[in-house]
Each structure stands twice: as C-alpha cells, then as structure tokens.
Design a protein around this motif. Structure first.
Motif, PDB file in Angstrom:
ATOM      1  N   SER A  24      73.857  57.500  84.525  1.00  0.00           N
ATOM      2  CA  SER A  24      72.833  57.762  83.508  1.00  0.00           C
ATOM      3  C   SER A  24      73.060  56.867  82.297  1.00  0.00           C
ATOM      4  CB  SER A  24      72.894  59.218  83.038  1.00  0.00           C
ATOM      5  OG  SER A  24      72.727  60.102  84.123  1.00  0.00           O
ATOM      6  N   VAL A  25      71.969  56.618  81.569  1.00  0.00           N
ATOM      7  CA  VAL A  25      72.066  55.951  80.271  1.00  0.00           C
ATOM      8  C   VAL A  25      71.472  56.886  79.231  1.00  0.00           C
ATOM      9  CG1 VAL A  25      72.000  53.598  81.177  1.00  0.00           C
ATOM     10  CG2 VAL A  25      69.873  54.728  80.573  1.00  0.00           C
ATOM     11  N   TYR A  26      71.929  56.731  78.011  1.00  0.00           N
ATOM     12  CA  TYR A  26      71.482  57.576  76.921  1.00  0.00           C
ATOM     13  C   TYR A  26      70.903  56.698  75.825  1.00  0.00           C
ATOM     14  CZ  TYR A  26      74.173  61.064  79.388  1.00  0.00           C
ATOM     15  OH  TYR A  26      74.645  61.907  80.360  1.00  0.00           O
ATOM     16  N   ILE A  27      69.725  57.072  75.341  1.00  0.00           N
ATOM     17  CA  ILE A  27      69.048  56.344  74.289  1.00  0.00           C
ATOM     18  C   ILE A  27      68.944  57.257  73.071  1.00  0.00           C
ATOM     19  CG2 ILE A  27      66.933  55.131  73.612  1.00  0.00           C
ATOM     20  CD1 ILE A  27      68.366  53.824  76.014  1.00  0.00           C
ATOM     21  N   VAL A  28      69.427  56.783  71.947  1.00  0.00           N
ATOM     22  CA  VAL A  28      69.347  57.550  70.705  1.00  0.00           C
ATOM     23  C   VAL A  28      68.115  57.072  69.937  1.00  0.00           C
ATOM     24  CG1 VAL A  28      70.514  58.113  68.546  1.00  0.00           C
ATOM     25  CG2 VAL A  28      71.860  57.762  70.629  1.00  0.00           C
ATOM     26  N   CYS A  29      67.240  58.011  69.614  1.00  0.00           N
ATOM     27  CA  CYS A  29      66.037  57.678  68.856  1.00  0.00           C
ATOM     28  C   CYS A  29      65.810  58.744  67.787  1.00  0.00           C
ATOM     29  CB  CYS A  29      64.830  57.545  69.782  1.00  0.00           C
ATOM     30  SG  CYS A  29      64.470  59.022  70.738  1.00  0.00           S
ATOM     31  N   LYS A  30      64.768  58.589  67.018  1.00  0.00           N
ATOM     32  CA  LYS A  30      64.542  59.522  65.904  1.00  0.00           C
ATOM     33  C   LYS A  30      64.298  60.953  66.376  1.00  0.00           C
ATOM     34  CE  LYS A  30      59.622  58.609  65.463  1.00  0.00           C
ATOM     35  NZ  LYS A  30      58.550  58.200  64.577  1.00  0.00           N
ATOM     36  N   ASP A  31      63.847  61.123  67.614  1.00  0.00           N
ATOM     37  CA  ASP A  31      63.589  62.457  68.153  1.00  0.00           C
ATOM     38  C   ASP A  31      64.808  63.086  68.807  1.00  0.00           C
ATOM     39  OD1 ASP A  31      60.902  62.187  67.409  1.00  0.00           O
ATOM     40  OD2 ASP A  31      60.406  61.221  69.296  1.00  0.00           O
ATOM     41  N   GLY A  32      65.916  62.375  68.838  1.00  0.00           N
ATOM     42  CA  GLY A  32      67.124  62.897  69.460  1.00  0.00           C
ATOM     43  C   GLY A  32      67.663  61.930  70.500  1.00  0.00           C
ATOM     44  N   VAL A  33      68.430  62.461  71.422  1.00  0.00           N
ATOM     45  CA  VAL A  33      69.048  61.650  72.470  1.00  0.00           C
ATOM     46  C   VAL A  33      68.292  61.876  73.776  1.00  0.00           C
ATOM     47  CG1 VAL A  33      71.174  61.227  73.769  1.00  0.00           C
ATOM     48  CG2 VAL A  33      71.297  61.794  71.339  1.00  0.00           C
ATOM     49  N   LYS A  34      67.920  60.804  74.428  1.00  0.00           N
ATOM     50  CA  LYS A  34      67.211  60.869  75.710  1.00  0.00           C
ATOM     51  C   LYS A  34      68.158  60.408  76.809  1.00  0.00           C
ATOM     52  CE  LYS A  34      63.212  61.359  73.524  1.00  0.00           C
ATOM     53  NZ  LYS A  34      62.337  62.453  73.561  1.00  0.00           N
ATOM     54  N   ARG A  35      68.178  61.111  77.927  1.00  0.00           N
ATOM     55  CA  ARG A  35      69.005  60.740  79.076  1.00  0.00           C
ATOM     56  C   ARG A  35      68.100  60.240  80.187  1.00  0.00           C
ATOM     57  NH1 ARG A  35      72.226  64.923  82.964  1.00  0.00           N
ATOM     58  NH2 ARG A  35      71.887  63.641  84.798  1.00  0.00           N
ATOM     59  N   TYR A  36      68.469  59.104  80.765  1.00  0.00           N
ATOM     60  CA  TYR A  36      67.732  58.526  81.879  1.00  0.00           C
ATOM     61  C   TYR A  36      68.686  58.314  83.040  1.00  0.00           C
ATOM     62  CZ  TYR A  36      64.140  57.664  78.402  1.00  0.00           C
ATOM     63  OH  TYR A  36      63.197  57.831  77.423  1.00  0.00           O
ATOM     64  N   ASP A  37      68.336  58.859  84.203  1.00  0.00           N
ATOM     65  CA  ASP A  37      69.144  58.674  85.406  1.00  0.00           C
ATOM     66  C   ASP A  37      68.709  57.390  86.096  1.00  0.00           C
ATOM     67  OD1 ASP A  37      70.484  61.083  84.959  1.00  0.00           O
ATOM     68  OD2 ASP A  37      68.961  62.217  86.032  1.00  0.00           O
ATOM     69  N   ILE A  38      69.665  56.530  86.414  1.00  0.00           N
ATOM     70  CA  ILE A  38      69.387  55.244  87.039  1.00  0.00           C
ATOM     71  C   ILE A  38      69.185  55.459  88.537  1.00  0.00           C
ATOM     72  CG2 ILE A  38      70.272  52.917  87.477  1.00  0.00           C
ATOM     73  CD1 ILE A  38      69.754  53.561  84.497  1.00  0.00           C
ATOM     74  N   PHE A  39      68.022  55.049  89.060  1.00  0.00           N
ATOM     75  CA  PHE A  39      67.780  55.139  90.492  1.00  0.00           C
ATOM     76  C   PHE A  39      67.562  53.771  91.106  1.00  0.00           C
ATOM     77  CE2 PHE A  39      63.529  55.261  88.769  1.00  0.00           C
ATOM     78  CZ  PHE A  39      62.779  54.527  89.670  1.00  0.00           C
ATOM     79  N   SER A  40      67.368  52.750  90.269  1.00  0.00           N
ATOM     80  CA  SER A  40      67.160  51.401  90.762  1.00  0.00           C
ATOM     81  C   SER A  40      67.490  50.426  89.641  1.00  0.00           C
ATOM     82  CB  SER A  40      65.708  51.224  91.197  1.00  0.00           C
ATOM     83  OG  SER A  40      65.454  49.902  91.594  1.00  0.00           O
ATOM     84  N   ALA A  41      68.044  49.291  90.019  1.00  0.00           N
ATOM     85  CA  ALA A  41      68.326  48.250  89.026  1.00  0.00           C
ATOM     86  C   ALA A  41      68.242  46.897  89.709  1.00  0.00           C
ATOM     87  CB  ALA A  41      69.712  48.451  88.422  1.00  0.00           C
ATOM     88  N   PHE A  42      67.568  45.960  89.051  1.00  0.00           N
ATOM     89  CA  PHE A  42      67.481  44.604  89.573  1.00  0.00           C
ATOM     90  C   PHE A  42      67.088  43.666  88.455  1.00  0.00           C
ATOM     91  CE2 PHE A  42      63.337  46.484  90.025  1.00  0.00           C
ATOM     92  CZ  PHE A  42      62.449  45.484  89.668  1.00  0.00           C
ATOM     93  N   GLU A  43      67.347  42.387  88.656  1.00  0.00           N
ATOM     94  CA  GLU A  43      66.968  41.370  87.679  1.00  0.00           C
ATOM     95  C   GLU A  43      65.581  40.848  87.987  1.00  0.00           C
ATOM     96  OE1 GLU A  43      69.435  37.947  86.196  1.00  0.00           O
ATOM     97  OE2 GLU A  43      70.934  39.057  87.357  1.00  0.00           O
ATOM     98  N   THR A  44      64.822  40.568  86.940  1.00  0.00           N
ATOM     99  CA  THR A  44      63.495  40.006  87.103  1.00  0.00           C
ATOM    100  C   THR A  44      63.152  39.164  85.875  1.00  0.00           C
ATOM    101  OG1 THR A  44      61.219  40.530  87.711  1.00  0.00           O
ATOM    102  CG2 THR A  44      62.272  41.972  86.083  1.00  0.00           C
ATOM    103  N   ASP A  45      62.048  38.458  85.934  1.00  0.00           N
ATOM    104  CA  ASP A  45      61.651  37.690  84.761  1.00  0.00           C
ATOM    105  C   ASP A  45      60.565  38.441  83.990  1.00  0.00           C
ATOM    106  OD1 ASP A  45      58.983  37.004  85.685  1.00  0.00           O
ATOM    107  OD2 ASP A  45      59.914  35.531  87.007  1.00  0.00           O
ATOM    108  N   VAL A  46      60.203  37.918  82.856  1.00  0.00           N
ATOM    109  CA  VAL A  46      59.260  38.616  81.975  1.00  0.00           C
ATOM    110  C   VAL A  46      57.839  38.665  82.517  1.00  0.00           C
ATOM    111  CG1 VAL A  46      60.595  38.156  79.906  1.00  0.00           C
ATOM    112  CG2 VAL A  46      58.802  36.568  80.582  1.00  0.00           C
ATOM    113  N   TYR A  47      57.546  37.942  83.575  1.00  0.00           N
ATOM    114  CA  TYR A  47      56.206  37.933  84.155  1.00  0.00           C
ATOM    115  C   TYR A  47      56.088  38.836  85.375  1.00  0.00           C
ATOM    116  CZ  TYR A  47      55.931  33.978  81.053  1.00  0.00           C
ATOM    117  OH  TYR A  47      55.985  33.187  79.933  1.00  0.00           O
ATOM    118  N   SER A  48      57.099  39.606  85.641  1.00  0.00           N
ATOM    119  CA  SER A  48      57.142  40.477  86.810  1.00  0.00           C
ATOM    120  C   SER A  48      56.168  41.651  86.697  1.00  0.00           C
ATOM    121  CB  SER A  48      58.558  41.017  86.968  1.00  0.00           C
ATOM    122  OG  SER A  48      58.598  42.038  87.926  1.00  0.00           O
ATOM    123  N   ASP A  49      55.762  42.176  87.841  1.00  0.00           N
ATOM    124  CA  ASP A  49      54.923  43.378  87.873  1.00  0.00           C
ATOM    125  C   ASP A  49      55.631  44.606  87.295  1.00  0.00           C
ATOM    126  OD1 ASP A  49      52.768  42.071  88.974  1.00  0.00           O
ATOM    127  OD2 ASP A  49      53.222  42.670  91.031  1.00  0.00           O
TER     128      ASP A  49
END
Length: 66
Positions: A24-49
């Motif tokens: 999981s990754v955790y993102i701290v924002c003004k509304d609190g801490v958000k947790r995201y579970d990683i199910f996929s990861a890959f490299e791509t360029d900025v023009y990707s779908d």
C-alpha cells in the motif's frame, strides 16, 4: 521532487519483493491520510491511455484494466 523524497520509491515496485513488503501507499492531503492498495505497476510515457479519464461505463473500465 528532484531529490526523490516525494515519489522516489515508486520505481522499486518493478521488484515483486518490494511490492510484497509494501503493498500500500499512503497519501497525506488536507482531508487526511488516504491509503491506496497497489494492484498493478508499470512504466509508461505521458501519452499513454493510462491518463485517459473518460471511462464512462463499467465495461469501459473493465476493458481498460484488462
């Protein structure tokens, strides 16, 4: 950030052992801490779908994820 302190560890998700240790990754924002579970990861360029935001139906989302 240039010193990789913000997202430098993301590239390590190429290694399955890293993902298993950090599912999981955790993102701290003004509304609190958000947790995201990683199910996929890959490299791509900025023009990707991947950056497409208009997945209007469940079928569109499923096709995109497949």
């Amino acid at each position: 950030m240039n010193n990789t302190s913000m997202s430098g560890s993301i590239a390590q998700y190429k290694n399955v052992e890293y993902w298993q240790a950090h599912p999981s990754v955790y993102i701290v924002c003004k509304d609190g801490v958000k947790r995201y579970d990683i199910f996929s990861a890959f490299e791509t360029d900025v023009y990707s779908d991947v950056y497409r935001r208009s997945l209007r139906t469940a079928e569109d989302r499923e096709a995109f994820l497949a």
